[in-house]
Design an enzyme around this catalytic site. Structure first.
Site, short mmCIF file in Angstrom:
data_model
loop_
_atom_site.label_atom_id
_atom_site.label_comp_id
_atom_site.label_asym_id
_atom_site.label_seq_id
_atom_site.Cartn_x
_atom_site.Cartn_y
_atom_site.Cartn_z
N GLY A 161 8.73 6.84 -2.27
CA GLY A 161 9.33 6.67 -0.97
C GLY A 161 9.64 5.23 -0.60
O GLY A 161 10.05 4.42 -1.42
N ILE A 162 9.43 4.90 0.67
CA ILE A 162 9.69 3.55 1.17
C ILE A 162 8.85 2.53 0.43
O ILE A 162 9.33 1.45 0.08
CB ILE A 162 9.44 3.48 2.69
CG1 ILE A 162 10.49 4.29 3.46
CG2 ILE A 162 9.45 2.02 3.17
CD1 ILE A 162 10.22 4.41 4.95
N GLY A 163 7.59 2.87 0.15
CA GLY A 163 6.70 1.93 -0.53
C GLY A 163 7.23 1.53 -1.89
O GLY A 163 7.21 0.33 -2.25
N TYR A 183 0.32 10.42 16.15
CA TYR A 183 1.01 9.52 15.21
C TYR A 183 1.62 8.34 15.95
O TYR A 183 1.45 7.17 15.55
CB TYR A 183 2.08 10.30 14.47
CG TYR A 183 3.02 9.46 13.64
CD1 TYR A 183 2.62 8.92 12.42
CD2 TYR A 183 4.33 9.21 14.07
CE1 TYR A 183 3.48 8.17 11.64
CE2 TYR A 183 5.20 8.45 13.30
CZ TYR A 183 4.78 7.94 12.09
OH TYR A 183 5.63 7.18 11.34
N SER A 197 7.09 2.29 13.00
CA SER A 197 8.07 3.37 13.15
C SER A 197 8.74 3.24 14.50
O SER A 197 8.16 2.69 15.45
CB SER A 197 7.37 4.73 13.05
OG SER A 197 8.22 5.78 13.46
N THR A 249 0.83 -1.19 0.00
CA THR A 249 0.00 0.00 0.00
C THR A 249 0.88 1.25 0.00
O THR A 249 2.01 1.25 0.48
CB THR A 249 -0.96 0.01 1.20
OG1 THR A 249 -0.22 0.03 2.42
CG2 THR A 249 -1.86 -1.21 1.17
#
Length: 264
Positions: A18-20, A154, A141, A13
């Site tokens: 970026g990281i995805g 967050y 995270s 998802t």
């Protein structure tokens, strides 16, 4: 060590950047078919072109939807092939004073960061268990364990992901399906680059040098004393999605550069 994901299909998802995107590229390089997810046709198209250039011949499906609602998750699930690997990477973050973070803010973060993974796992995990193979990964995270005072909303959602992943690992116990969390620390992602854009323009400094300064001032416990690259985070994810990681489930694996100051 060779990771072979031929014949596997992975849904990552929020994977258009970026990281995805680094994760889908890493999985594709190991032979997996990919389901790209993004919120617009334009971002999906750009990501497809970039992935095709990086991994010629990769088989790509697309799923356009914002996963911050049940309707968005339903839109992604329609027409999906069987998913062997689910990487719950979708998430939002931002600094906000605790006292000014209202119920709508908390609800937005909860729906995107937690409920998207709940809904997708609820839909896709049973078939993985039936086939006796699957991987579910939550991109959490270091803030899950090191709650930032300026991002309590967050951090709470990231802690919830750890609990969710551990619980789902028990749900899938003994089935050949593993469920784990990955905890990145400060990372040179697209989001971080956007956050630093004005500072780069004002100072003329590189993103890497500004990231290092951020780490040393805001995360001084870092052992590597720099931000990680998206590829470094993706490397851990690709491994935990592979058959080689079959004895690891219910774990919270850190790629935080040693920011969380413990030995476990």
């Amino acid at each position: 060590m060779k990771i072979d994901l031929s014949g596997k299909t992975a849904l990552v998802t929020a994977s258009t950047g970026g990281i995805g995107f680094a994760i889908v590229q890493g999985l594709a390089e190991c032979g997996a078919d990919i389901v790209l997810n993004g919120r617009s046709e334009a971002t999906i198209s750009r990501a497809q072109q970039k992935l095709n250039a990086a991994v010629p011949g990769v088989k790509i499906h697309s799923a356009i939807a914002d996963l911050g609602s049940a309707q968005g998750v339903d839109a992604v699930l329609k027409g999906l092939p069987h998913i062997d690997i689910l990487v719950n990477n979708a998430g939002i973050y931002g600094q906000k004073d605790f006292y000014s973070a209202d119920d709508d803010t908390w609800e937005q973060y909860w729906q995107t960061n937690v409920m998207s993974g709940v809904r997708l796992s609820r839909a896709l995990l049973p078939k993985m268990v039936e086939k006796e193979w699957g991987r579910v990964v939550f991109i959490s995270s270091e803030s899950a364990r090191n709650i930032p005072a300026d991002m309590v909303h967050y951090g709470v959602t990231k802690t919830a992901q750890l609990a969710l992943a551990r619980g789902l690992a028990k749900v899938a116990a003994g089935s050949g399906v593993t469920v784990n969390s990955i905890l990145p620390g400060p990372t040179l992602s697209d989001g971080f680059a956007s956050m630093m854009a004005e500072e780069i323009a004002r100072t003329g400094k590189s993103l890497e040098s500004l990231a290092k300064a951020f780490v040393m001032s805001q995360r001084p416990s870092s052992v590597i004393q720099r931000a990680a690259t998206v590829e470094e985070v993706a490397n851990m994810v690709v491994y935990i999605c592979s058959p080689l990681s079959s004895a690891t489930s219910g774990a919270a694996l850190r790629v935080d550069g040693g920011v969380v100051d413990d030995i476990v």
